[in-house]
Scaffold this motif. Sequence first.
Motif, PDB file in Angstrom:
ATOM      1  N   LEU A  43       0.817  -1.213   0.000  1.00 20.64           N
ATOM      2  CA  LEU A  43       0.000   0.000   0.000  1.00 20.64           C
ATOM      3  C   LEU A  43       0.851   1.263   0.000  1.00 20.64           C
ATOM      4  N   GLY A  48      -3.840   3.671  -3.517  1.00 20.96           N
ATOM      5  CA  GLY A  48      -5.224   3.685  -3.959  1.00 20.96           C
ATOM      6  C   GLY A  48      -5.684   2.400  -4.607  1.00 20.96           C
ATOM      7  N   ASP A  49      -4.871   1.349  -4.572  1.00 16.24           N
ATOM      8  CA  ASP A  49      -5.238   0.092  -5.221  1.00 16.24           C
ATOM      9  C   ASP A  49      -6.482  -0.505  -4.559  1.00 16.24           C
ATOM     10  N   VAL A  50      -7.523  -0.788  -5.361  1.00 20.11           N
ATOM     11  CA  VAL A  50      -8.802  -1.212  -4.782  1.00 20.11           C
ATOM     12  C   VAL A  50      -8.699  -2.587  -4.122  1.00 20.11           C
ATOM     13  N   ASN A  53      -6.693  -2.405  -0.795  1.00 19.46           N
ATOM     14  CA  ASN A  53      -7.449  -1.782   0.276  1.00 19.46           C
ATOM     15  C   ASN A  53      -8.535  -2.719   0.808  1.00 19.46           C
ATOM     16  N   ARG A  76     -12.661   4.253   4.845  1.00 24.05           N
ATOM     17  CA  ARG A  76     -11.385   4.362   4.129  1.00 24.05           C
ATOM     18  C   ARG A  76     -11.381   3.448   2.910  1.00 24.05           C
ATOM     19  N   MET A  77     -11.909   2.224   3.093  1.00 25.18           N
ATOM     20  CA  MET A  77     -11.980   1.306   1.960  1.00 25.18           C
ATOM     21  C   MET A  77     -12.926   1.843   0.890  1.00 25.18           C
ATOM     22  N   ALA A  79     -13.567   4.783   0.087  1.00 27.62           N
ATOM     23  CA  ALA A  79     -12.957   5.880  -0.673  1.00 27.62           C
ATOM     24  C   ALA A  79     -12.171   5.345  -1.860  1.00 27.62           C
ATOM     25  N   CYS A  80     -11.688   4.097  -1.751  1.00 29.20           N
ATOM     26  CA  CYS A  80     -10.917   3.479  -2.839  1.00 29.20           C
ATOM     27  C   CYS A  80     -11.724   2.466  -3.631  1.00 29.20           C
ATOM     28  N   VAL A  81     -12.732   1.887  -2.998  1.00 28.80           N
ATOM     29  CA  VAL A  81     -13.561   0.861  -3.631  1.00 28.80           C
ATOM     30  C   VAL A  81     -15.001   1.367  -3.604  1.00 28.80           C
ATOM     31  N   HIS A 115     -15.037  -7.724  -2.608  1.00 29.93           N
ATOM     32  CA  HIS A 115     -15.231  -6.380  -2.058  1.00 29.93           C
ATOM     33  C   HIS A 115     -16.543  -6.280  -1.287  1.00 29.93           C
TER      34      HIS A 115
END
Length: 376
Positions: A43, A48-50, A53, A76-77, A79-81, A115
């Motif tokens: 990380l 920013g890798d979905v 995260n 937080r997750m 925000a990326c996913v 996810h």
Amino acid sequence: MGGTTTTDTAERATATGDEPYRIARGLAGMPFPDAAHNLQRALAVVPGDVDLNALRLWLALRRHRAGPATIRAVNRMLACVPLLDRPLTAGNAFGVCVEARGAGLQETDPRRYFHYATLAHAAGLAAFHQRFGGALAVEHRGRQYLLQAGDRRVIFNVEGPRLGLHFDFFFVHEPGMWDWFAGFTPDDVLLDVGANVGIYSVAAAGLRGCRVVGLEPFPVNVAAARANVAANRLEALVTILPVAAAARSAHGRLSHDEAVPGVAAQAFHAVDEALPDGKSGLSVAGAAIDDLVASGTIPFPTRIKIDVDGGEGAVVAGMQATLADPRLDSVRLEIRWWEPGKQAVVDGLRRHGFEPQVADDPKNLLFRRRPAAAAR
């Protein structure tokens, strides 16, 4: 990373086709500090890798105490996913759990499923931290899974990939069950029809202090359920009977597939009934719930859970006197009520004064006794 079980960033560029769950299982087999360190290194390079995260949150949830930090980690997750159109809050956690669970079940892409399942499990933890009114914590311990609510804790044996997947996303599977359990008291008696390996029998007794009788006819599941009861020293509260709930009390045959702990989809048949093509069968005892109660074999249940993969009509037919008794507070029934003949089962419970509502997905119904019916 590629086909390995680490998140080495040197190999990250070749990992785009990998299924995150396979990678996660590799991480789960590593010492926790090593797995966390690998993810942090990755990380730092691609923050920013979905997938990374989602993996970070999934790994954290394997040893986690629920609370405000859970909600912050989910957001937080997110925000990326981008999986939701709103952030997670304490007030919407149960709804998010159910929504993410439903979305995951519709997914054919394993990346997106991972996810959604991670989100649903995390939201479930946040929801039940609120619902149980105290500390809620989970922890994987090798082949055991620990769940703590307040000052009570239970452990479950994790044997094989089928149960491993169940515990990796524990609150994805039956979020409405936990919401129901939160209202149980030590005065309750739960009848767990289709107890499988005893997860819910143990949880109800160990976390809520109520008495439980589990009915489970499949021998490999009976052995696993009794082992879970013994591991928690709950023999005084939980009884597992090797019996199939049926319309009438008589021996029959149980059709089944593979014999591994956690397997479901068995079906009880009369001795003269043909088994489905390709199915094995074994002789088991069948019993009507009314007969078990009338004979004193089991105490009168105040709550009943029924999960028998298609045999709901026979189970309900054998518990008519029990349904008519106002001491029965509620019934959780897994039933595909939209299939031919199934609506009649739902209507039968209604005639006894119960009203259904969807617990977490359309097939999981919670029947509560209408106040006017309870007063009679």
